[in-house]
Design a protein around this motif. Structure first.
Motif, short mmCIF file in Angstrom:
data_model
loop_
_atom_site.label_atom_id
_atom_site.label_comp_id
_atom_site.label_asym_id
_atom_site.label_seq_id
_atom_site.Cartn_x
_atom_site.Cartn_y
_atom_site.Cartn_z
N TYR A 275 16.18 -24.48 14.21
CA TYR A 275 17.63 -24.63 14.28
C TYR A 275 18.00 -25.41 15.54
O TYR A 275 17.31 -25.32 16.55
N PHE A 276 19.11 -26.13 15.48
CA PHE A 276 19.68 -26.65 16.73
C PHE A 276 21.20 -26.64 16.63
O PHE A 276 21.78 -26.78 15.55
N LEU A 277 21.82 -26.40 17.77
CA LEU A 277 23.27 -26.25 17.87
C LEU A 277 23.91 -27.55 18.33
O LEU A 277 23.50 -28.14 19.34
N VAL A 278 24.91 -28.01 17.58
CA VAL A 278 25.56 -29.28 17.89
C VAL A 278 27.06 -29.16 17.64
O VAL A 278 27.53 -28.22 17.00
N MET B 250 6.73 -27.05 3.56
CA MET B 250 7.23 -27.96 4.58
C MET B 250 8.26 -27.26 5.47
O MET B 250 9.01 -26.42 5.00
N SER B 251 8.26 -27.63 6.74
CA SER B 251 9.22 -27.03 7.66
C SER B 251 10.60 -27.65 7.44
O SER B 251 10.73 -28.78 6.98
N LEU B 252 11.62 -26.89 7.80
CA LEU B 252 13.00 -27.35 7.67
C LEU B 252 13.67 -27.36 9.03
O LEU B 252 13.40 -26.51 9.88
N SER B 253 14.60 -28.30 9.21
CA SER B 253 15.47 -28.32 10.38
C SER B 253 16.90 -28.12 9.93
O SER B 253 17.34 -28.77 8.98
N ILE B 254 17.60 -27.22 10.59
CA ILE B 254 18.98 -26.90 10.21
C ILE B 254 19.89 -27.09 11.42
O ILE B 254 19.67 -26.49 12.48
N ALA B 255 20.90 -27.92 11.27
CA ALA B 255 21.89 -28.14 12.32
C ALA B 255 23.03 -27.14 12.14
O ALA B 255 23.61 -27.04 11.06
N ALA C 159 18.28 -33.54 10.69
CA ALA C 159 18.43 -32.21 10.11
C ALA C 159 18.37 -32.33 8.59
O ALA C 159 18.95 -33.24 8.00
N ASP C 160 17.63 -31.41 7.97
CA ASP C 160 17.58 -31.38 6.50
C ASP C 160 18.86 -30.76 5.94
O ASP C 160 19.35 -31.19 4.89
#
Length: 215
Positions: free
Chosen positions: A48-51, A1-6, A65-66
């Motif tokens: 990834y996304f920057l916040v 599974m894909s992951l999202s990281i903030a 985000a995971d």
């Protein structure tokens, strides 16, 4: 599974990106990001996304985000429903109490006012000391407040202490040590446990190596 990281923009960003690169992740676009805010890893199934720091927690709590990488200062000020999984041992600084030399808060009689960007942290600290203080929320340069007489002291983040010294303030106490932490969405930890653990193990391995180098 894909992951999202903030990832938290600003103070922690450089250290976080360097750590991911050490782990062998494909973060080329994060190093040359331009105005982009979302980035795909070129080697792993990770986005990834920057916040901003507070938003990092929001994205993790709501499952967008995971995982998130955020400072302990933000975690202390915004305790919510997530797992705090790993100390990355970077982005180190500390919460401190400071005042002008003539204002010893801990021996002052009467009403005490504290200026801070972190009202929850400040309130908890003084409650533990059984001190009844008025907390004044400040969004700008906190060091200015005691100089102009808005408050008797401040609770703020200190990295080097240079700004405090230049403004004639002295540190009275350390509230909490701060560093970058990895937080994880609770539902994602159940559904994507293997993928999340792989990322955590990669990061932990590099943290251990970096700590050994620094000794």
């Amino acid at each position: 599974m894909s992951l999202s990281i903030a990832l938290t923009k600003g103070r922690l960003e450089k250290n976080t990106v360097a750590l991911l690169e050490q782990c062998g992740y494909g973060i080329e676009s994060l190093k040359d990001k331009g105005r982009a805010l979302v980035f795909q890893d070129t080697k792993k199934d990770v986005r990834y996304f920057l916040v901003k720091s507070n938003d990092c927690i929001t994205y993790v709590v709501h499952g967008v985000a995971d995982l998130g990488i955020v400072g302990k200062d933000t975690i202390l000020e915004n305790p919510q429903d997530y797992y705090e999984m790993l100390d990355l041992e970077c982005g180190k600084c500390k919460f401190i109490v400071a005042s002008l030399p003539e204002n010893d808060l801990f021996h002052k009689v009467g009403h005490i006012k504290i200026g801070t960007k972190y009202p929850s942290v400040a309130k908890d600290y003084f409650l533990k000391r059984n001190m009844d203080v008025e907390i004044i929320k400040i969004d700008g340069s906190v060091e200015l407040a005691p100089i102009l007489g808005l408050c008797d002291g401040i609770v703020d983040i200190m990295e080097t202490g240079t700004t405090l010294k230049e403004n004639g303030l002295v540190v009275l106490d350390t509230v909490h040590e701060i560093s970058a932490r990895v937080i994880v969405n609770k539902a994602a930890y159940k559904l994507k446990r293997e993928e999340i653990m792989n990322v955590l193990q990669d990061l932990q391995r590099m943290v251990n190596q970096n700590v050994k180098k620094d000794r």
